[in-house]
Design a protein around this motif. Sequence first.
Motif, PDB file in Angstrom:
ATOM      1  N   GLU A  90      29.921   9.616  27.821  1.00 18.03           N
ATOM      2  CA  GLU A  90      30.632   8.362  28.083  1.00 18.03           C
ATOM      3  C   GLU A  90      30.006   7.205  27.326  1.00 18.03           C
ATOM      4  OE1 GLU A  90      32.340   9.110  32.604  1.00 18.03           O
ATOM      5  OE2 GLU A  90      30.279   8.447  32.339  1.00 18.03           O
ATOM      6  N   ARG A  91      28.680   7.155  27.322  1.00 16.06           N
ATOM      7  CA  ARG A  91      28.007   6.048  26.640  1.00 16.06           C
ATOM      8  C   ARG A  91      28.188   6.125  25.129  1.00 16.06           C
ATOM      9  NH1 ARG A  91      22.238   6.463  28.279  1.00 16.06           N
ATOM     10  NH2 ARG A  91      22.708   8.503  29.172  1.00 16.06           N
ATOM     11  N   LEU A  92      28.136   7.327  24.564  1.00 13.25           N
ATOM     12  CA  LEU A  92      28.354   7.459  23.120  1.00 13.25           C
ATOM     13  C   LEU A  92      29.807   7.167  22.746  1.00 13.25           C
ATOM     14  CD1 LEU A  92      26.189  10.545  22.122  1.00 13.25           C
ATOM     15  CD2 LEU A  92      25.838   8.149  21.494  1.00 13.25           C
ATOM     16  N   THR A  93      30.716   7.510  23.630  1.00 15.22           N
ATOM     17  CA  THR A  93      32.122   7.190  23.378  1.00 15.22           C
ATOM     18  C   THR A  93      32.324   5.681  23.298  1.00 15.22           C
ATOM     19  OG1 THR A  93      32.964   9.215  24.379  1.00 15.22           O
ATOM     20  CG2 THR A  93      34.450   7.326  24.353  1.00 15.22           C
ATOM     21  N   ARG A  94      31.673   4.941  24.194  1.00 12.52           N
ATOM     22  CA  ARG A  94      31.781   3.479  24.133  1.00 12.52           C
ATOM     23  C   ARG A  94      31.138   2.944  22.861  1.00 12.52           C
ATOM     24  NH1 ARG A  94      30.795   4.085  29.782  1.00 12.52           N
ATOM     25  NH2 ARG A  94      28.592   3.535  29.590  1.00 12.52           N
ATOM     26  N   LEU A  95      30.020   3.544  22.455  1.00 19.34           N
ATOM     27  CA  LEU A  95      29.374   3.092  21.224  1.00 19.34           C
ATOM     28  C   LEU A  95      30.269   3.328  20.013  1.00 19.34           C
ATOM     29  CD1 LEU A  95      26.753   1.955  19.935  1.00 19.34           C
ATOM     30  CD2 LEU A  95      26.123   4.323  19.460  1.00 19.34           C
ATOM     31  N   GLN A 136      19.601   4.350  14.764  1.00 16.33           N
ATOM     32  CA  GLN A 136      19.689   5.807  14.700  1.00 16.33           C
ATOM     33  C   GLN A 136      18.868   6.468  15.800  1.00 16.33           C
ATOM     34  OE1 GLN A 136      17.495   8.327  11.544  1.00 16.33           O
ATOM     35  NE2 GLN A 136      19.446   7.808  10.594  1.00 16.33           N
ATOM     36  N   ARG A 137      17.660   5.948  16.047  1.00 14.53           N
ATOM     37  CA  ARG A 137      16.813   6.527  17.092  1.00 14.53           C
ATOM     38  C   ARG A 137      17.436   6.368  18.467  1.00 14.53           C
ATOM     39  NH1 ARG A 137      12.586   4.043  14.128  1.00 14.53           N
ATOM     40  NH2 ARG A 137      12.434   2.370  15.679  1.00 14.53           N
ATOM     41  N   ARG A 138      18.061   5.218  18.720  1.00 16.23           N
ATOM     42  CA  ARG A 138      18.685   5.010  20.023  1.00 16.23           C
ATOM     43  C   ARG A 138      19.831   5.994  20.240  1.00 16.23           C
ATOM     44  NH1 ARG A 138      18.512   0.471  22.880  1.00 16.23           N
ATOM     45  NH2 ARG A 138      19.493   1.884  24.380  1.00 16.23           N
ATOM     46  N   VAL A 139      20.607   6.238  19.202  1.00 16.36           N
ATOM     47  CA  VAL A 139      21.691   7.215  19.313  1.00 16.36           C
ATOM     48  C   VAL A 139      21.113   8.611  19.522  1.00 16.36           C
ATOM     49  CG1 VAL A 139      23.629   8.300  18.111  1.00 16.36           C
ATOM     50  CG2 VAL A 139      23.291   5.825  17.946  1.00 16.36           C
ATOM     51  N   ARG A 140      20.061   8.936  18.776  1.00 19.36           N
ATOM     52  CA  ARG A 140      19.412  10.238  18.927  1.00 19.36           C
ATOM     53  C   ARG A 140      18.940  10.455  20.359  1.00 19.36           C
ATOM     54  NH1 ARG A 140      13.491  10.121  17.068  1.00 19.36           N
ATOM     55  NH2 ARG A 140      13.559   8.903  19.019  1.00 19.36           N
ATOM     56  N   ASP A 141      18.379   9.426  20.979  1.00 22.71           N
ATOM     57  CA  ASP A 141      17.858   9.571  22.337  1.00 22.71           C
ATOM     58  C   ASP A 141      18.968   9.918  23.322  1.00 22.71           C
ATOM     59  OD1 ASP A 141      15.348   8.983  21.398  1.00 22.71           O
ATOM     60  OD2 ASP A 141      15.355   6.896  22.091  1.00 22.71           O
ATOM     61  N   VAL A 142      20.155   9.327  23.132  1.00 18.75           N
ATOM     62  CA  VAL A 142      21.264   9.635  24.033  1.00 18.75           C
ATOM     63  C   VAL A 142      21.797  11.032  23.762  1.00 18.75           C
ATOM     64  CG1 VAL A 142      23.563   8.924  24.808  1.00 18.75           C
ATOM     65  CG2 VAL A 142      21.848   7.201  24.282  1.00 18.75           C
ATOM     66  N   VAL A 143      21.844  11.418  22.490  1.00 20.20           N
ATOM     67  CA  VAL A 143      22.262  12.787  22.165  1.00 20.20           C
ATOM     68  C   VAL A 143      21.287  13.780  22.799  1.00 20.20           C
ATOM     69  CG1 VAL A 143      22.560  14.468  20.318  1.00 20.20           C
ATOM     70  CG2 VAL A 143      23.431  12.133  20.036  1.00 20.20           C
ATOM     71  N   ALA A 144      19.993  13.503  22.686  1.00 18.77           N
ATOM     72  CA  ALA A 144      18.994  14.389  23.281  1.00 18.77           C
ATOM     73  C   ALA A 144      19.158  14.477  24.795  1.00 18.77           C
ATOM     74  CB  ALA A 144      17.591  13.903  22.926  1.00 18.77           C
ATOM     75  N   ALA A 145      19.493  13.341  25.419  1.00 18.39           N
ATOM     76  CA  ALA A 145      19.732  13.353  26.866  1.00 18.39           C
ATOM     77  C   ALA A 145      20.925  14.240  27.196  1.00 18.39           C
ATOM     78  CB  ALA A 145      19.965  11.930  27.368  1.00 18.39           C
ATOM     79  N   VAL A 154      23.769  20.989  20.477  1.00 22.08           N
ATOM     80  CA  VAL A 154      23.292  20.850  19.100  1.00 22.08           C
ATOM     81  C   VAL A 154      21.818  21.226  19.079  1.00 22.08           C
ATOM     82  CG1 VAL A 154      24.961  19.077  18.459  1.00 22.08           C
ATOM     83  CG2 VAL A 154      22.761  18.393  19.427  1.00 22.08           C
ATOM     84  N   ALA A 155      21.388  21.802  17.961  1.00 23.56           N
ATOM     85  CA  ALA A 155      19.995  22.240  17.846  1.00 23.56           C
ATOM     86  C   ALA A 155      19.063  21.099  17.502  1.00 23.56           C
ATOM     87  CB  ALA A 155      19.883  23.344  16.793  1.00 23.56           C
ATOM     88  N   ASP A 156      19.578  20.080  16.790  1.00 26.54           N
ATOM     89  CA  ASP A 156      18.736  18.984  16.305  1.00 26.54           C
ATOM     90  C   ASP A 156      19.420  17.658  16.591  1.00 26.54           C
ATOM     91  OD1 ASP A 156      17.332  17.071  14.824  1.00 26.54           O
ATOM     92  OD2 ASP A 156      16.768  18.514  13.285  1.00 26.54           O
ATOM     93  N   PRO A 157      19.040  16.954  17.677  1.00 26.93           N
ATOM     94  CA  PRO A 157      19.676  15.684  18.019  1.00 26.93           C
ATOM     95  C   PRO A 157      19.596  14.640  16.910  1.00 26.93           C
ATOM     96  CG  PRO A 157      18.453  16.496  19.900  1.00 26.93           C
ATOM     97  CD  PRO A 157      18.098  17.387  18.743  1.00 26.93           C
ATOM     98  N   LEU A 158      18.489  14.628  16.152  1.00 21.96           N
ATOM     99  CA  LEU A 158      18.369  13.639  15.078  1.00 21.96           C
ATOM    100  C   LEU A 158      19.405  13.879  13.993  1.00 21.96           C
ATOM    101  CD1 LEU A 158      17.029  11.293  13.666  1.00 21.96           C
ATOM    102  CD2 LEU A 158      15.328  12.884  12.735  1.00 21.96           C
TER     103      LEU A 158
END
Length: 214
Positions: A90-95, A136-145, A154-158
């Motif tokens: 949901e948060r990435l969709t808003r982003l 980029q790091r902030r997006v990566r952190d949400v993907v990792a979550a 995904v194997a690599d959130p970054l």
Amino acid sequence: MSPTREGDSAPAPGSRRDAILTAAARYFAAEGYHSAGMRGIADSVGIKGASLYNHFGSKEEILYAIALKMTRDPVEEHLVVLDEPGSPAERLTRLIGVHLRHLAVHRVEHLVSLRELAALTPEHRDHVVDYRKYYQRRVRDVVAAGVRTGEFHVADPLRASVASLDLMNGVSWWLRDDHNVDALVDTYVDYIVGGILRHDAGAPPPHDGPATEG
């Protein structure tokens, strides 16, 4: 912590400085940065050269201000949606929504900041890149979550974050004023959340709007 530095305060919206940056970006896009001169920039703004120098000392300073605005503003204004309630999807969709709508409004400035990055001084270029890396790091952190909760596969959130941002930023090269931005957002949510991040269909579906608790 975002990479804000001393002297980075943003100008007031609607200021003469903003008008100069908008006109200069169009001029750089049309003429090319290396072919542009301060006189031509002043003419594009509709002011005298001396007035332009009251705001900027060189065309490199103007380019830096354009690039900084296109990296600092998203950090300060877009990333707040990642701190709102809701699942990672949901948060990435808003982003995705705020990111693409910002690009639609500032397409020319964003395109110039991408195309002419190498023309900046090393110090200015590093500063702009710092903002991009932080975003980029902030997006990566949400993907990792989302990976931890089983929403994303995904194997690599970054790398997934880089791919997602590159896909969105690429619209600057072809987006036109007559494109339906709402439809574009829906399409890119499907590309990124459903495609790149392989969102689990069994998880709560993402939606482009404030999340509700309960």
